[in-house]
Each structure stands twice: as structure tokens, then as C-alpha cells.
Design an enzyme around this catalytic site. Structure first.
Site, short mmCIF file in Angstrom:
data_model
loop_
_atom_site.label_atom_id
_atom_site.label_comp_id
_atom_site.label_asym_id
_atom_site.label_seq_id
_atom_site.Cartn_x
_atom_site.Cartn_y
_atom_site.Cartn_z
N ARG A 96 0.85 -1.18 0.00
CA ARG A 96 0.00 0.00 0.00
C ARG A 96 0.89 1.24 0.00
O ARG A 96 1.74 1.42 0.87
CB ARG A 96 -0.91 0.03 1.24
N HIS A 141 -3.33 11.02 0.79
CA HIS A 141 -2.85 10.66 2.12
C HIS A 141 -2.40 11.93 2.84
O HIS A 141 -1.23 12.09 3.18
CB HIS A 141 -1.72 9.64 2.03
N GLU A 187 -7.99 8.15 6.07
CA GLU A 187 -8.34 8.69 7.38
C GLU A 187 -8.92 10.10 7.31
O GLU A 187 -8.34 11.06 7.84
CB GLU A 187 -7.13 8.65 8.31
N ASN A 327 -8.12 1.34 9.19
CA ASN A 327 -6.87 1.56 9.90
C ASN A 327 -7.17 1.51 11.40
O ASN A 327 -8.01 2.27 11.88
CB ASN A 327 -6.27 2.93 9.58
N TYR A 329 -5.25 0.52 15.45
CA TYR A 329 -4.02 0.18 16.16
C TYR A 329 -4.25 -0.27 17.59
O TYR A 329 -3.41 -0.97 18.15
CB TYR A 329 -3.07 1.38 16.17
N GLU A 395 -4.19 -0.59 7.64
CA GLU A 395 -3.07 -0.24 8.52
C GLU A 395 -3.29 -0.93 9.87
O GLU A 395 -4.38 -0.88 10.43
CB GLU A 395 -2.96 1.27 8.77
#
Length: 494
Positions: A96, A141, A187, A327, A329, A395
Site C-alpha cells: 500500500r 494521504h 483517514e 486503519n 491500532y 493499517e
């Protein structure tokens, strides 16, 4: 004391038992990610235009942790072949990456094309194809061409919907034979809430609770514009897919109380639903519309601070995502909070309290916890909420407090989160088709500069050659790609 080794062994065994032994489906893709403004460098080379992050880092060094800039970063503009060779050596399926809008269109408009920028990405895609690595390409991005911010106030001007559409059409036309896996915007929550809300990110606009919602509306319509262009002009030829990325930590209710459960759901709808619901279901989430309308009225506004979509726009938005790109985390506990002060603010509209258990494992920023169960819950929430879409993790990764090569904590994180993916696939029937680790290498982490370490490969930023140095986690991830499993091959189950 003689019993201690047995006790430790039992703990290790129980932890191993928690790792799903199933092999990933044969069609499941494993890859790595990064983005142009974080690794390319070459910020003003060969005709590239200035971006809002170039301007932000140069004009406001005090807002970057180490006062650094992305001027050189990992120098991938010159070292892309080396980067692709690393991905090939790991045996991964996809990479990506993003196109720097200002590298191909320096002013942001299609009337001025930078041929050197186009050639650069053509060469990148050619190199990926020759190494049998599939590109997953993001159009935006965070790196808006600075002229679009100067001339039209960036994402706050509804005219940017057509400008972005023109850029997307240019990219689809120019690179469509090389790319069939597209992301429009990465995002948008961060773009709008931090860039056009709190002002903490480029371009530094402050107006939380007002301008961030205008940004969200325009980004969603721009995404839909790009999707429709692809659908009408390029899908039949290139057979590709187009999506927008949503991002959040998983919000876990702080207790079993109705109030905490409602707070956790509200948090997820404000963080994820604000951007996913319009493209999957056609409008803002009901709780978001209700909350912002109620608070706007109490604050003295004549109408809601959240700009409404027309019926035509709702129809235009609905169904404009060929897969759900996520995405994520970490996980946070979420509890109900007393009603926030009556001032316009996204956080006041959301109105929840975030917290973490003191024993949760982490090695970097306070919110970066190693809690794989949160990912499984998140994937199931997405399945339920958006009618079982195809989901791609675009992500996921772990930040360490230093740049050690012996990054066992990152390996522990990846093993646990990938196991959660297997649980979601095999136990919950989630339609998860790919996983993308962030990041292939250390990079310029926005306001974190070069102080955050997320790479499978370390980059020595003090060396002009920017050498890539393999971490232990790179070998682990390569082993997963080779064996299609998280355990020793002898323990894997087809």
C-alpha cells in the site's frame, strides 16, 4: 522456587493456545504500507509542488516533536527499487502506497501535469509488477497541494469536490492499467478533526464542531465523485475496486451499564460512522445527527452545525465503497460523561470519557496498547453495522519507544492481532480479505517527526544514504507470509 519454571511454562503454553493455528485462506493477502509524504522525500524535486504538510513543517517547526521536516524522509523517491526488493524478499502479496497529488499535479489542477512525477509512479508500478507485488494505491494521504489551500481554503470549499474528481479521473486514466486496488482518502477523520478542527495537523485550521464537519461533508462527496467516475468510465475495463479508509481505536464499554454501552457506541459512530455510514447506508449516523442538532440548538445556532445531505446527495453517496478499508491500532475503554459545556466542539458533541487499564501492555504513546481482542470486536461491529462488507485492514502496527532491532514486543503485537483476524474469519465469518502492516520502515510520523518507530525495517535518518536495517519483526512477518500461519508449520491447520 523449584515450581517456578513449570509455572512459567504453563503460562507460555496458555498464551500459545490463544494463537489461532489455522492457516490464512489461500486468497487472503498480506502486505505492508506507507505513504508518499512520510517516506518519499524529494519534496521539491523534478517539478513537485508544495503540500500543506511541507508548509506546516517549514513554518511551524515547534509543532513537530523533533522540529524535523519530510524534505528527505526515507528518500524513497530515489530508493523505491530497494524498498520494493525488501517487500519481495519478505514474500508479501501487496504494497500500500500513495500518489503524491502535488508530484503529478503541482498546482492541484489537471491543466498542469508534471511529466517527471507521472514517470516516477509509472516506474514504481512497473517495478512492483515485475516483482509480482500488487499495488494498493491511495490518492490522498493528507498531502493537499498548497495552492488549493491558499486559493480555495482546501477541504472547506465545496468546489474541491470537482477538483478532487478531476484528479481522480487523471489518476484512473493515467495509472489504470497498473492499478486496480484504489483508496480515495486516507483517514478523513484525521484530515478533518485535526487539520480543520483542532488545528493540530496541517493546514492548522481551528474550528472544532463547525469546520471539521464541513470538511467531512466535502471529503465524502469528493470520495463519491471519484467512485462514480471510476464506476462509469473505468470499472468495465480495469475491473478494480475503490474505497475510503476509516480509522479508530476500538471503543470498549467501561462497564455493563446502559450509559457506558451507549457511550461506546456513540464514540464509534462519531469516529467511524461519520465517514462509513454515508457511503454504506447513505447518511450521517442517527446518533450523530441527533446529538449535534440538539447541542447546536442549546448553543443558540439556528440550525445544526452538522451540514445536512440532500436527498440527491444521500443517493449519490450510498453504495460508493467496494470494500471497507480500516486503519486501527489499539483499544480504549469508554465511559459516559457528564454533559459537556455548551460550546461548539467535536469532542463535546461526542461527549465520552476515554481511559485505559493500568496493566495494559504498551511501549510507546499512551494510547498504543497491545490488545488484539479489540480488533476482533471491531471487525464484528463493522460486519453487523454495514451488512457484512468485504473488509481490508489497510493499517495495523505497533510503535516502540526506541529503535531497537530486537523488537519482540512488535512481534507479540503482530502475532496477536493476526490471530484475532483468523478468529474473525473462521469463528465469526467476517469477510476479511487482506491485512496490511504499518509500516514497511520507520518514517516521518507527521507531528511525531522521526521520534516514532513503527517499521519492520529501521531507517538511519542521520545517514545521508538512509540505510534500511532489518528488524526481527521483518523475519517474523516474512515467516507468516511463507507459512500462511502464525505458529510453527508443524502446528498449523489447513
Amino acid at each position: 522456587m523449584k515450581r517456578l519454571p513449570i509455572f512459567i511454562a504453563l503460562i507460555a503454553l496458555s498464551l500459545a493456545d490463544d494463537i489461532n493455528p489455522r492457516k490464512f485462506p489461500k486468497t487472503f493477502k498480506l502486505g505492508v504500507a506507507n505513504a508518499a509524504p512520510q517516506i518519499e522525500g524529494g519534496w521539491n524535486e523534478d517539478g513537485k509542488g508544495e503540500t500543506i504538510w511541507d508548509r506546516f513543517a517549514h513554518k511551524h517547526p515547534e509543532k513537530i516533536a523533533d522540529r524535523s521536516t519530510p524534505d528527505v524522509a526515507c528518500d524513497s523517491y530515489h530508493k523505491y527499487k530497494e524498498d520494493i526488493a525488501l517487500i519481495k524478499a519478505m514474500g508479501l502479496d501487496h504494497y500500500r502506497l500513495s500518489i503524491a497529488w502535488s508530484r503529478v499535479l503541482p498546482t492541484g489542477y489537471t491543466d498542469k501535469v508534471n511529466k517527471a512525477g507521472v514517470e516516477y509512479y509509472k516506474n514504481v508500478f512497473k517495478e512492483l509488477k515485475e516483482n509480482d507485488i500488487k499495488p494498493m494505491v491511495t490518492l490522498y494521504h493528507w498531502d493537499l497541494p498548497q495552492p488549493l489551500q491558499d486559493q480555495m481554503n482546501g477541504w472547506l470549499n465545496e468546489s474541491i469536490v470537482d477538483v478532487f474528481g478531476d484528479y481522480a479521473k487523471f489518476a484512473f486514466e493515467t495509472f489504470g492499467d497498473d492499478v486496480d486496488w484504489w483508496i480515495t482518502v486516507n483517514e478523513p477523520k484525521q484530515v478533518c478533526q485535526s487539520g480543520y478542527g483542532t488545528g493540530g495537523y496541517a493546514p492548522g485550521v481551528v474550528g472544532s464542531g463547525v469546520t471539521d464537519y464541513s470538511c467531512a461533508r466535502n471529503i465524502l462527496l469528493a470520495h463519491a465523485r471519484a467512485w462514480h467516475i471510476y464506476n462509469e468510465l473505468y470499472r468495465s475495463k480495469n475491473k478494480g475496486k475503490v474505497a475510503i479508509v476509516v480509522d479508530a481505536s476500538w471503543s470498549e464499554p467501561g462497564s455493563d451499564s446502559d450509559a457506558d454501552r451507549a457511550a461506546a457506541e456513540r464514540a464509534t459512530q462519531f469516529e467511524v460512522g461519520l465517514y462509513a455510514n454515508p457511503v454504506f447506508n447513505g447518511d450521517w449516523p442517527e446518533v450523530v445527527k441527533r446529538r449535534v442538532a440538539e447541542r447546536s440548538k442549546m448553543e443558540g445556532y439556528e440550525e445544526s452545525r452538522l451540514p445536512a445531505f440532500s436527498e440527491r446527495e444521500i443517493a449519490y453517496l450510498k453504495g460508493t465503497s467496494d470494500y471497507l478499508a480500516l486503519n486501527t491500532y489499539s483499544t480504549m475503554m469508554v465511559s459516559a460523561a457528564g454533559e459537556a459545556p455548551l460550546t461548539a466542539s467535536f469532542e463535546h458533541d461526542k461527549n465520552v470519557r476515554y481511559w485505559a487499564e493500568p496493566d495494559w501492555p504498551k511501549d510507546g504513546p499512551w494510547w498504543f496498547y497491545d490488545l488484539p481482542w479489540g480488533l476482533r470486536k471491531f471487525l464484528n461491529w463493522l460486519k453487523r453495522t454495514y451488512n457484512n462488507p468485504e473488509i481490508v485492514v489497510t493499517e495495523n502496527g505497533y510503535v516502540t519507544g526506541d529503535d531497537t532491532l530486537e523488537d519482540d514486543k512488535r512481534i507479540h503485537y503482530f502475532r496477536g492481532y493476526l490471530s484475532a483476524c483468523l478468529d474473525a474469519i473462521y469463528k465469526d465469518n467476517v469477510n476479511l480479505t487482506a491485512y496490511t502492516a504499518w509500516s514497511i520502515m520507520d518514517d516521518w510520523e507527521w507531528t511525531g517527526g522521526y521520534t516514532s518507530f513503527l517499521g519492520l525495517y529501521k531507517v538511519n535518518f542521520t545517514d545521508p544514504e538512509r540505510p534500511r536495517i532489518k528488524r526481527k519483526s521483518a523475519d517474523f512477518f516474512a515467516g507468516v507470509a511463507k507459512n500462511r500461519c502464525l505458529l510453527d508449520p508443524s502446528e498449523c491447520i489447513d
